[in-house]
Design an enzyme around this catalytic site. Structure first.
Site, PDB file in Angstrom:
ATOM      1  N   PHE A  10       0.833  -1.199   0.000  1.00 41.26           N
ATOM      2  CA  PHE A  10       0.000   0.000   0.000  1.00 41.26           C
ATOM      3  C   PHE A  10       0.865   1.246   0.000  1.00 41.26           C
ATOM      4  CE2 PHE A  10      -3.354  -2.712   1.958  1.00 41.26           C
ATOM      5  CZ  PHE A  10      -4.452  -2.319   1.196  1.00 41.26           C
ATOM      6  N   ASP A  11       0.585   2.157  -0.917  1.00 39.53           N
ATOM      7  CA  ASP A  11       1.126   3.500  -0.802  1.00 39.53           C
ATOM      8  C   ASP A  11       0.496   4.117   0.452  1.00 39.53           C
ATOM      9  OD1 ASP A  11       2.263   6.071  -1.572  1.00 39.53           O
ATOM     10  OD2 ASP A  11       0.234   6.618  -2.189  1.00 39.53           O
ATOM     11  N   ALA A  12       1.109   5.176   0.976  1.00 39.97           N
ATOM     12  CA  ALA A  12       0.578   5.802   2.194  1.00 39.97           C
ATOM     13  C   ALA A  12      -0.323   6.995   1.884  1.00 39.97           C
ATOM     14  CB  ALA A  12       1.724   6.217   3.113  1.00 39.97           C
TER      15      ALA A  12
END
Length: 234
Positions: A10-12
Site C-alpha cells: 500500500f502507498d501511504a
C-alpha cells in the site's frame, strides 16, 4: 484467505492516509506561526509548488534535501512574502506539524484490519519523509497491521525507480511476485513503478481523472474499500 494474492503493498499518502487534510492543517499552522496570510489561494499555491517538486524528485531532477531546503523559498517568492526566517527552519516546523496528522481515508483502517485478520501480509511503500510518515502512521492506528514500512529516504531510491521496487521485493516474505499486488494513487510513482517491476497494480483514482494512454494499471478503483473485491476475487 481467498484470492490469488497474499501480499499487498500500500502507498501511504492519499491511499490510506488523508494527505490533503494533514497537509492543509500543518500548512495553516506554519503560515500562522510565521505571519503568512492564511488564504485558500496561498494554501493552493503551496500545494501546487510542493506537488511539482515531488514529481521532480520522482524524475530524479532534484534530491530530497533540495526539496526540503527550497520548497518554502519557492512558495514565499511565488506569493511575494518577505521574511527573515530561515526557510529550512520553516520547513522543519511544517514537518513537525505534519507529523501530528494521521487522518485516514474513509474505510482504510477497517480494510487493513480485515486483510490482516484474513492472513494477508501488508507493507507500506512510500516516498514520504521517514520520521514524518512513521509518526503519522502511528497516530492513524494503521501501524499494527503492517509487517514493514519501506520509506524511500531510508532505502536510497524512490518510487518509481526499479531499484526501489527491487529492494522491496527482496525484503518481503513472498518470493512469487504473482502473489504480490500494489495499491496506490500516483500514476507517476506507484503505477509506473509497479508496471516496470512486473507487479500487479491497482490505481486508486480518488479525483476521477482520465487515465493517460501511457499508463496501464491492472485495476482502477475510486474508493479504497473497493480493493477488497479485487483481493478476494482475484
Amino acid at each position: 484467505m481467498a484470492g490469488k494474492y497474499s501480499t499487498v503493498l500500500f502507498d501511504a499518502d492519499n491511499t490510506l492516509l488523508d494527505f490533503d487534510k494533514d497537509e492543509s492543517c500543518a500548512l495553516r499552522k506554519v503560515m500562522k506561526l510565521y505571519g503568512v496570510p492564511v488564504t485558500e489561494e496561498n494554501v493552493s499555491k503551496y500545494s501546487e509548488i510542493n506537488l511539482g517538486m515531488w514529481k521532480a524528485l520522482e524524475r530524479g531532477e532534484i534530491t530530497k534535501p533540495e526539496l526540503k531546503r527550497t520548497r518554502f523559498r519557492k512558495f514565499f517568492d511565488a506569493i511575494g512574502f518577505q521574511t527573515d526566517a530561515d526557510v529550512y527552519e520553516v520547513n522543519e516546523r511544517y514537518l513537525s506539524f505534519l507529523a501530528e496528522g494521521g487522518n485516514t481515508l474513509a474505510g482504510a483502517v477497517e480494510l487493513c484490519r480485515e486483510l490482516k485478520e484474513k492472513g494477508y501480509d501488508l507493507y507500506i511503500v512510500t516516498n514520504g519523509i521517514e520520521k514524518t510518515q512513521k509518526n503519522r502512521l502511528k497516530k492513524s492506528g494503521l501501524l499494527p497491521f503492517f509487517t514493514e514500512i519501506f520509506v524511500s529516504e531510508a532505502i536510497g531510491h524512490q518510487k518509481p525507480k526499479r531499484e526501489y521496487f527491487d529492494y522491496v521485493l527482496s525484503h518481503i516474505g513472498e518470493m512469487d511476485t504473482e502473489k504480490v499486488i500494489l495499491v496506490g494513487d500516483s500514476l507517476t510513482s506507484d503505477i509506473k513503478g509497479a508496471v516496470e517491476s512486473g507487479i500487479t497494480c491497482v490505481w486508486l483514482n480518488l479525483k476521477n481523472q482520465e487515465l493517460p494512454e501511457e499508463y496501464s494499471p491492472d485495476y482502477v478503483i475510486r474508493d479504497i474499500r473497493e480493493a477488497r473485491e479485487i483481493l478476494y476475487e482475484g
